[in-house]
Design a protein around this motif. Structure first.
Motif, PDB file in Angstrom:
ATOM      1  N   VAL A  54       0.833  -1.204   0.000  1.00 24.70           N
ATOM      2  CA  VAL A  54       0.000   0.000   0.000  1.00 24.70           C
ATOM      3  C   VAL A  54       0.866   1.251   0.000  1.00 24.70           C
ATOM      4  N   ALA A  55       1.961   1.236   0.754  1.00 22.83           N
ATOM      5  CA  ALA A  55       2.866   2.389   0.791  1.00 22.83           C
ATOM      6  C   ALA A  55       3.504   2.625  -0.577  1.00 22.83           C
ATOM      7  N   ILE A  56       3.935   1.564  -1.222  1.00 20.74           N
ATOM      8  CA  ILE A  56       4.535   1.699  -2.560  1.00 20.74           C
ATOM      9  C   ILE A  56       3.504   2.234  -3.543  1.00 20.74           C
ATOM     10  N   ALA A  57       2.278   1.721  -3.487  1.00 18.28           N
ATOM     11  CA  ALA A  57       1.230   2.204  -4.382  1.00 18.28           C
ATOM     12  C   ALA A  57       0.935   3.677  -4.134  1.00 18.28           C
ATOM     13  N   ALA A  58       0.930   4.095  -2.862  1.00 18.66           N
ATOM     14  CA  ALA A  58       0.676   5.502  -2.551  1.00 18.66           C
ATOM     15  C   ALA A  58       1.763   6.397  -3.116  1.00 18.66           C
ATOM     16  N   VAL A  59       3.020   5.965  -3.023  1.00 17.55           N
ATOM     17  CA  VAL A  59       4.129   6.760  -3.569  1.00 17.55           C
ATOM     18  C   VAL A  59       4.024   6.858  -5.085  1.00 17.55           C
ATOM     19  N   VAL A  60       3.709   5.762  -5.734  1.00 14.90           N
ATOM     20  CA  VAL A  60       3.586   5.764  -7.194  1.00 14.90           C
ATOM     21  C   VAL A  60       2.432   6.666  -7.632  1.00 14.90           C
ATOM     22  N   ILE A  61       1.301   6.566  -6.959  1.00 16.35           N
ATOM     23  CA  ILE A  61       0.153   7.411  -7.302  1.00 16.35           C
ATOM     24  C   ILE A  61       0.483   8.880  -7.076  1.00 16.35           C
ATOM     25  N   ALA A  62       1.159   9.186  -5.960  1.00 23.30           N
ATOM     26  CA  ALA A  62       1.550  10.574  -5.693  1.00 23.30           C
ATOM     27  C   ALA A  62       2.487  11.091  -6.771  1.00 23.30           C
ATOM     28  N   ALA A  63       3.413  10.251  -7.221  1.00 24.70           N
ATOM     29  CA  ALA A  63       4.353  10.668  -8.269  1.00 24.70           C
ATOM     30  C   ALA A  63       3.621  10.941  -9.578  1.00 24.70           C
ATOM     31  N   VAL A  64       2.667  10.089  -9.923  1.00 29.34           N
ATOM     32  CA  VAL A  64       1.897  10.287 -11.158  1.00 29.34           C
ATOM     33  C   VAL A  64       1.076  11.564 -11.069  1.00 29.34           C
ATOM     34  N   LEU A  65       0.411  11.771  -9.937  1.00 24.42           N
ATOM     35  CA  LEU A  65      -0.378  12.989  -9.772  1.00 24.42           C
ATOM     36  C   LEU A  65       0.497  14.236  -9.808  1.00 24.42           C
ATOM     37  N   HIS A  66       1.673  14.177  -9.201  1.00 23.50           N
ATOM     38  CA  HIS A  66       2.589  15.321  -9.227  1.00 23.50           C
ATOM     39  C   HIS A  66       3.047  15.614 -10.648  1.00 23.50           C
ATOM     40  N   ARG A  67       3.363  14.566 -11.379  1.00 22.15           N
ATOM     41  CA  ARG A  67       3.802  14.745 -12.771  1.00 22.15           C
ATOM     42  C   ARG A  67       2.702  15.395 -13.595  1.00 22.15           C
ATOM     43  N   ARG A  68       1.459  14.963 -13.394  1.00 18.60           N
ATOM     44  CA  ARG A  68       0.334  15.571 -14.128  1.00 18.60           C
ATOM     45  C   ARG A  68       0.109  17.019 -13.704  1.00 18.60           C
ATOM     46  N   TRP A  69       0.306  17.298 -12.409  1.00 15.25           N
ATOM     47  CA  TRP A  69       0.155  18.671 -11.912  1.00 15.25           C
ATOM     48  C   TRP A  69       1.206  19.585 -12.533  1.00 15.25           C
ATOM     49  N   VAL A  70       2.451  19.103 -12.613  1.00 12.17           N
ATOM     50  CA  VAL A  70       3.518  19.890 -13.232  1.00 12.17           C
ATOM     51  C   VAL A  70       3.234  20.074 -14.715  1.00 12.17           C
ATOM     52  N   LYS A  71       2.793  19.024 -15.390  1.00 13.16           N
ATOM     53  CA  LYS A  71       2.487  19.113 -16.819  1.00 13.16           C
ATOM     54  C   LYS A  71       1.360  20.105 -17.088  1.00 13.16           C
ATOM     55  N   ALA A  72       0.439  20.250 -16.123  1.00  6.96           N
ATOM     56  CA  ALA A  72      -0.675  21.190 -16.267  1.00  6.96           C
ATOM     57  C   ALA A  72      -0.257  22.620 -15.941  1.00  6.96           C
ATOM     58  N   GLY A  73       1.010  22.841 -15.630  1.00  2.10           N
ATOM     59  CA  GLY A  73       1.488  24.194 -15.348  1.00  2.10           C
ATOM     60  C   GLY A  73       1.381  24.572 -13.878  1.00  2.10           C
ATOM     61  N   ARG A  74       1.297  23.589 -13.022  1.00  2.00           N
ATOM     62  CA  ARG A  74       1.222  23.792 -11.570  1.00  2.00           C
ATOM     63  C   ARG A  74       0.119  24.766 -11.163  1.00  2.00           C
ATOM     64  N   PRO A  75      -1.097  24.480 -11.548  1.00  3.22           N
ATOM     65  CA  PRO A  75      -2.183  25.373 -11.136  1.00  3.22           C
ATOM     66  C   PRO A  75      -2.317  25.371  -9.616  1.00  3.22           C
ATOM     67  N   ARG A  76      -2.625  26.554  -9.064  1.00  5.25           N
ATOM     68  CA  ARG A  76      -2.687  26.687  -7.609  1.00  5.25           C
ATOM     69  C   ARG A  76      -4.072  26.396  -7.046  1.00  5.25           C
ATOM     70  N   GLY A  77      -5.050  26.369  -7.877  1.00  4.07           N
ATOM     71  CA  GLY A  77      -6.391  26.105  -7.382  1.00  4.07           C
ATOM     72  C   GLY A  77      -7.357  25.949  -8.521  1.00  4.07           C
ATOM     73  N   ILE A  78      -8.585  25.787  -8.181  1.00  2.47           N
ATOM     74  CA  ILE A  78      -9.615  25.563  -9.186  1.00  2.47           C
ATOM     75  C   ILE A  78      -9.808  26.792 -10.061  1.00  2.47           C
ATOM     76  N   ARG A  79      -9.545  27.989  -9.506  1.00  5.89           N
ATOM     77  CA  ARG A  79      -9.685  29.206 -10.322  1.00  5.89           C
ATOM     78  C   ARG A  79      -8.709  29.188 -11.475  1.00  5.89           C
ATOM     79  N   ASP A  80      -7.448  28.766 -11.226  1.00  3.94           N
ATOM     80  CA  ASP A  80      -6.461  28.723 -12.298  1.00  3.94           C
ATOM     81  C   ASP A  80      -6.848  27.722 -13.369  1.00  3.94           C
ATOM     82  N   VAL A  81      -7.339  26.572 -12.946  1.00  2.00           N
ATOM     83  CA  VAL A  81      -7.746  25.537 -13.908  1.00  2.00           C
ATOM     84  C   VAL A  81      -8.915  26.032 -14.741  1.00  2.00           C
ATOM     85  N   THR A  82      -9.886  26.667 -14.088  1.00  6.58           N
ATOM     86  CA  THR A  82     -11.041  27.191 -14.801  1.00  6.58           C
ATOM     87  C   THR A  82     -10.633  28.292 -15.766  1.00  6.58           C
TER      88      THR A  82
END
Length: 89
Positions: A54-82
């Motif tokens: 479970v710990a390994i899966a959590a780290v992998v999921i966090a890494a994937v989500l972080h990579r997607r967040w960076v790829k999206a331009g690191r939006p700070r909140g829902i206002r930026d995404v909108t």
């Protein structure tokens, strides 16, 4: 196995033919499996393995989500995404 039995699950478990010897063997096998499961779980090693998985899966999921967040331009909140969605980015 069900296909080999022609889709007749009762043929697999042999309850319809009242073969109590087969039922006794199945019961002994079930008790043996239950005993092994209880012994293994009481040692704690399987629980540690599950926690590690479970710990390994959590780290992998966090890494994937972080990579997607960076790829999206690191939006700070829902206002930026909108705002980006409305701007057509």
């Amino acid at each position: 196995m069900i296909t080999a039995a022609g889709g007749d699950d009762q043929r697999l478990v042999l309850l319809r033919e009242r073969r109590f010897g087969h039922a006794a063997v199945n019961l002994v096998g079930a008790v043996a499996v239950a005993f092994v499961l209880v012994v293994n779980l009481s040692r704690g090693e399987p629980i540690a393995s599950l926690v590690a998985a479970v710990a390994i899966a959590a780290v992998v999921i966090a890494a994937v989500l972080h990579r997607r967040w960076v790829k999206a331009g690191r939006p700070r909140g829902i206002r930026d995404v909108t705002a980006e969605a409305e701007a057509g980015h």
